[in-house]
Design a protein around this motif. Structure first.
Motif, PDB file in Angstrom:
ATOM      1  N   ALA A 113       0.826  -1.200   0.000  1.00 18.88           N
ATOM      2  CA  ALA A 113       0.000   0.000   0.000  1.00 18.88           C
ATOM      3  C   ALA A 113       0.863   1.254   0.000  1.00 18.88           C
ATOM      4  O   ALA A 113       0.563   2.240  -0.681  1.00 18.88           O
ATOM      5  N   GLY A 117       0.777   3.993  -2.939  1.00 20.16           N
ATOM      6  CA  GLY A 117       0.473   5.395  -2.625  1.00 20.16           C
ATOM      7  C   GLY A 117       1.623   6.327  -2.984  1.00 20.16           C
ATOM      8  O   GLY A 117       1.419   7.460  -3.412  1.00 20.16           O
ATOM      9  N   GLY A 121      -0.198   8.161  -5.815  1.00 19.56           N
ATOM     10  CA  GLY A 121      -1.021   9.095  -5.038  1.00 19.56           C
ATOM     11  C   GLY A 121      -0.715  10.533  -5.392  1.00 19.56           C
ATOM     12  O   GLY A 121       0.014  10.833  -6.350  1.00 19.56           O
ATOM     13  N   THR A 188     -13.772  11.672   3.164  1.00 14.70           N
ATOM     14  CA  THR A 188     -13.095  10.695   2.300  1.00 14.70           C
ATOM     15  C   THR A 188     -14.068  10.212   1.228  1.00 14.70           C
ATOM     16  O   THR A 188     -15.265  10.054   1.484  1.00 14.70           O
ATOM     17  N   GLY A 190     -13.580   7.380  -1.869  1.00 12.36           N
ATOM     18  CA  GLY A 190     -12.622   6.520  -2.576  1.00 12.36           C
ATOM     19  C   GLY A 190     -11.234   6.721  -1.997  1.00 12.36           C
ATOM     20  O   GLY A 190     -11.040   6.590  -0.785  1.00 12.36           O
ATOM     21  N   ASP A 191     -10.290   7.063  -2.847  1.00 12.29           N
ATOM     22  CA  ASP A 191      -8.928   7.272  -2.350  1.00 12.29           C
ATOM     23  C   ASP A 191      -8.634   8.746  -2.068  1.00 12.29           C
ATOM     24  O   ASP A 191      -7.498   9.126  -1.829  1.00 12.29           O
ATOM     25  N   ARG A 310      -4.656  12.220  -2.287  1.00 18.49           N
ATOM     26  CA  ARG A 310      -5.179  10.977  -2.842  1.00 18.49           C
ATOM     27  C   ARG A 310      -4.185   9.868  -2.522  1.00 18.49           C
ATOM     28  O   ARG A 310      -2.993  10.035  -2.744  1.00 18.49           O
ATOM     29  N   ASP A 311      -4.683   8.783  -1.958  1.00 20.68           N
ATOM     30  CA  ASP A 311      -3.802   7.659  -1.665  1.00 20.68           C
ATOM     31  C   ASP A 311      -4.507   6.371  -2.089  1.00 20.68           C
ATOM     32  O   ASP A 311      -5.339   5.837  -1.350  1.00 20.68           O
ATOM     33  N   PRO A 312      -4.198   5.886  -3.278  1.00 20.10           N
ATOM     34  CA  PRO A 312      -4.875   4.661  -3.736  1.00 20.10           C
ATOM     35  C   PRO A 312      -4.549   3.443  -2.872  1.00 20.10           C
ATOM     36  O   PRO A 312      -5.278   2.451  -2.918  1.00 20.10           O
ATOM     37  N   ALA A 314      -4.488   3.464   0.448  1.00 25.73           N
ATOM     38  CA  ALA A 314      -4.982   3.619   1.824  1.00 25.73           C
ATOM     39  C   ALA A 314      -5.896   2.463   2.259  1.00 25.73           C
ATOM     40  O   ALA A 314      -5.791   1.974   3.387  1.00 25.73           O
ATOM     41  N   GLU A 315      -6.766   2.021   1.350  1.00 25.30           N
ATOM     42  CA  GLU A 315      -7.687   0.933   1.706  1.00 25.30           C
ATOM     43  C   GLU A 315      -6.915  -0.363   1.962  1.00 25.30           C
ATOM     44  O   GLU A 315      -7.226  -1.114   2.883  1.00 25.30           O
TER      45      GLU A 315
END
Lengths: 348, 267
Positions: A113, A117, A121, A188, A190-191, A310-312, A314-315
Motif C-alpha cells: 500500500a 500510494g 497518489g 473521504t 474513494g482514495d 489521494r492515496d490509492p 490507503a484501503e
C-alpha cells in the motif's frame, strides 16, 4: 536451483539480516534528514515519487540511503511474502502460528500500500476556498469539485480550538454528499481525503455609521438615499495605493488602506463612479449628494484552507492494519497457550 | 485533583518504590521471604497511588493527560510498575525486578519536580486514537524496559552464577516474553498511530523523525521476535539485543522529544 532459491527467500536469517540492514540504514538516514532540512523538509508534502523527482535526483549524495532502505525493505517484504506462502503450504501442521503469519500478511499489504500510494497518489496543500465557492479537483479527481457551504472557526476560552467546514462534493455539478469536516474528521471519497489544514480571514467590506444607522458595505451592497438616489458598492480592496496616473491599484490582503469603488445613480443626472479611500474621506461628489459615512470596522470573512490528498493504497493499508491487529491478538492468545504447554524455542 | 495533592501522592508513590527497592535489596542480602512479600505489598501500594492519580487526572481532564514531559514520565513510570507487577505476580521474580525499580525511581524522580498542571487538550489530540496510541506505546516501552533489565541481569548472572538471581533459562524466558509483549503493544501503537495520522494529516506514514524512529523501534523488535528462533542469538545475544533495543527506545522517546524538533514534542 528453484528449491534453493525458495529456501533462501524463506530464510529466517535473511529476514533478520534485511531487518538489521534496513534498521541501520534508516538510523543513518534519519541523521541526514535532520542535517539537511532544505532537502528533506518537504518530503511529507508530496508523495515519495514526486519528492525523488524534485529533490532526490537533484541531491543524490543525500538521498542514496533512501534507495538502499527501499531496497532492503522491499527485499524484506519479498522474504516475508515467501515465508507467508511457505506457511500456507504447511498450514495444517502450523495453524497455531496463524497470528504470527497474519502479522506477516498485514506487513506485506501495508508495504504494498505504501509503494502504491508513493507512486500513484498525490498530495496538495494550501487549497484556499471561500464560503459559497467551488474548488475544482481536476488534477486529483477529474469531474469533481468541492464546495464550501459554511465555515466556522471554533474558539474555546478565547483560544483557537477547531475549525468546521461544511463541504459538498460535486461530480459534474451534481451533489454527491455533504459532510462537516474538522480536525481528525476528514471527508473521504474513494482514495480522496480532504482535511482542514488552517484558515485565514480576509476583509470583504466595511461596517460604517450613517444617518440611517450602522450599515454593512461590501461588493453588491445597495444604499437607497431619501432623495431617490442609489449608492452601489462595486468593488472593495483591503489595501490600495494611488498610482502616479491617479488610478487605484490593489496591493495586498491586509486591511491597511481600504477602498471602495462606488457608483452613485440619480434618476435625473448621469451616474457617478469613483473610488472612496476610507483614509482619505468621502469623495466630493458623494458629500455634495449629502452622503455621510463613518467607517467603523472591516467586515471579515473566513477562508478555509484544505489539504487534499489521494492515496490509492490507503484501503489496502487499512486491511493490512486490521490483519496485523488480528494477528497480534491471535499471537498473544497462542503465546499464552504455548507457555501453558511449555512449548517454546530450544534453550542453549 | 490539585497539583499539590498530585505531587504529594506521587511523592508517596516514589517513597513506596524506594521502600520496595530497599526491601528487595534486604531480601537479596538476608534472604528473608517476608522482606520480598513486604516489597511486593509496597510496590503494589505505589502502583495503587499512581493509578489513583492517573484516574483522577483523567477524570478531571476528560482525556488521558499524557501530553507533556511530566505526564509522559509519570505514565511511563506507571506502566513500568504495572509491567513489573505482571511479571512478579506471574513468575515471582522478586529482586529480579530491581533494575526496573531503579529505572522507575529515575522516571518518577524526574517527573516529580515538574509542573503537574493539566493543560487544555488541543483539538488535534481530541480523539480516542490518541488514548489508544499512548497507552499501547508506553506499555510497550515498559515491556522493552523490562526486557532491558532482564537482559542486564542475564549477563550479570552469566558472569556471577549466583543463586541470588533466577537461573539463566528463566531469565531468558522472561526476556523473550517481555520482548514479545512489548512488540505486540508497539505494533498496536503503530496501527493506531497510522490511522490517526491518516485522519489528521491525510497520510498514514510520515517521514518525520519521530515516526521514522518509531518504525526503527518496530523493525528492531520485529527482528528480535525472529532472532529468538536462531540458536546463536538465544540467551546472551538476546540479552545484548534487549539492551541495545532499549537504547533505541530511549532515543525515540526522550532523545527526539527533548533534543530534536518533531511532531511529538514533549513540552
Amino acid at each position: 536451483m528453484p528449491t534453493r532459491l525458495w529456501n533462501l527467500l524463506c530464510n529466517l536469517k535473511l529476514a533478520i539480516w534485511l531487518a538489521s540492514v534496513a534498521t541501520v540504514l534508516t538510523m543513518a538516514g534519519s541523521i541526514v534528514m535532520i542535517k539537511y532540512p532544505k532537502t528533506f523538509g518537504s518530503i511529507d508534502q508530496m508523495i515519495l515519487a514526486d519528492w525523488f523527482a524534485r529533490f532526490g535526483q537533484a541531491r543524490p549524495g543525500l538521498s542514496w540511503w533512501l534507495w538502499l532502505v527501499a531496497g532492503a525493505v522491499l527485499l524484506l517484504g519479498l522474504n516475508t511474502l515467501c515465508c507467508f506462502f511457505d506457511w500456507l503450504l504447511r498450514i495444517r501442521a502450523r495453524w497455531r502460528k496463524s497470528g504470527e503469519y497474519l502479522i506477516h500478511l498485514g506487513f506485506i499489504l501495508c508495504l504494498g500500500a505504501f509503494v502504491w500510494g508513493s507512486l500513484a497518489g498525490s498530495r496538495s496543500e494550501g487549497n484556499a476556498i471561500r464560503v459559497g465557492e467551488s474548488l475544482p479537483l481536476a488534477g486529483l479527481l477529474p469531474g469533481h469539485a468541492l464546495r464550501l457551504d459554511t465555515f466556522e472557526p471554533v474558539f474555546v476560552g478565547g483560544q483557537f480550538s477547531d475549525m468546521r467546514s461544511t463541504l459538498t462534493l460535486l461530480r459534474d455539478g451534481r451533489e454527491l454528499r455533504t459532510e462537516v469536516i474538522r480536525l481528525n474528521h476528514p471527508l473521504t471519497e474513494g482514495d480522496l481525503i480532504v482535511l482542514p489544514a488552517t484558515f485565514a480571514q480576509e476583509a470583504e467590506g466595511f461596517r460604517c455609521d450613517s444617518p440611517q444607522g450602522s450599515i454593512e458595505l461590501r461588493p453588491g451592497s445597495v444604499l437607497r438615499l431619501p432623495d431617490g438616489r442609489v449608492l452601489r458598492v462595486l468593488r472593495f480592496f483591503a489595501d490600495v495605493r494611488r498610482g502616479g496616473d491617479g488610478r487605484i491599484y490593489p496591493v495586498g490582503d491586509e486591511v491597511n488602506n481600504p477602498a471602495f469603488e462606488l457608483e452613485l445613480l440619480h434618476p435625473q443626472d448621469g451616474p457617478w463612479r469613483g473610488w472612496y479611500l476610507l483614509r482619505e474621506g468621502l469623495p466630493a461628489p458623494l458629500t455634495a449628494a449629502g452622503i455621510q459615512l463613518q467607517p467603523r470596522e472591516p467586515l471579515l470573512r473566513a477562508i478555509s484552507v484544505l489539504t487534499i490528498n489521494r492515496d490509492p493504497g490507503a484501503e489496502l493499508a487499512k486491511i493490512g492494519g486490521i490483519l496485523m491487529g488480528l494477528g497480534v491478538a491471535l499471537a498473544l492468545l497462542s503465546f499464552y497457550a504455548k507457555r501453558r504447554r511449555g512449548d517454546r524455542p530450544e534453550l542453549d | 485533583m490539585s497539583p499539590a495533592l498530585t505531587t504529594v501522592l506521587l511523592s508517596a508513590a516514589f517513597a513506596a518504590y524506594l521502600g520496595a527497592t530497599l526491601l528487595y535489596l534486604g531480601h537479596l542480602k538476608w534472604r528473608r521471604p517476608g522482606l520480598a512479600q513486604a516489597a511486593l505489598v509496597t510496590v503494589s501500594s505505589g502502583l495503587a497511588l499512581q493509578t489513583t492519580v492517573l484516574l483522577a487526572r483523567w477524570l478531571a481532564a476528560g482525556y488521558l493527560p499524557v501530553t507533556n514531559l511530566f505526564s509522559t514520565l509519570f505514565f511511563f513510570s506507571w506502566a513500568l510498575a504495572a509491567c513489573y507487577l505482571y511479571f512478579e505476580l506471574r513468575y515471582r521474580i522478586r529482586a529480579t525486578g530491581l533494575f526496573v525499580l531503579f529505572l522507575n525511581l529515575l522516571l518518577l524522580g524526574a517527573a516529580l519536580p515538574r509542573d503537574p498542571a493539566i493543560k487544555p487538550l488541543i483539538a488535534s489530540l481530541d480523539t480516542p486514537l490518541f488514548t489508544l496510541h499512548i497507552i499501547c506505546s508506553f506499555v510497550g516501552y515498559a515491556f522493552f524496559a523490562m526486557a532491558f533489565s532482564l537482559g542486564v541481569l542475564y549477563l550479570l548472572q552469566q558472569r556471577l552464577g549466583t543463586d541470588l538471581f533466577p537461573e539463566l533459562p528463566l531469565l531468558r524466558k522472561l526476556n523473550e516474553e517481555a520482548i514479545f509483549l512489548g512488540f505486540v503493544l508497539f505494533t498496536l501503537c503503530m496501527i493506531f498511530g497510522a490511522i490517526w495520522a491518516f485522519v489528521a494529516w491525510g497520510y498514514w506514514f510520515s517521514w518525520n523523525i519521530k515516526s521514522v524512529w518509531s518504525f526503527i523501534v518496530w523493525l528492531f523488535y520485529a527482528g528480535m521476535c525472529h532472532a529468538k528462533f536462531i540458536k546463536r542469538w538465544q540467551g546472551t545475544g538476546y540479552a545484548w539485543l534487549s539492551i541495545a533495543g532499549f537504547g533505541v527506545v530511549l532515543f525515540t522517546y526522550l532523545g527526539i522529544g527533548l533534543l530534536l524538533s518533531s511532531n511529538h514534542p514533549l513540552d
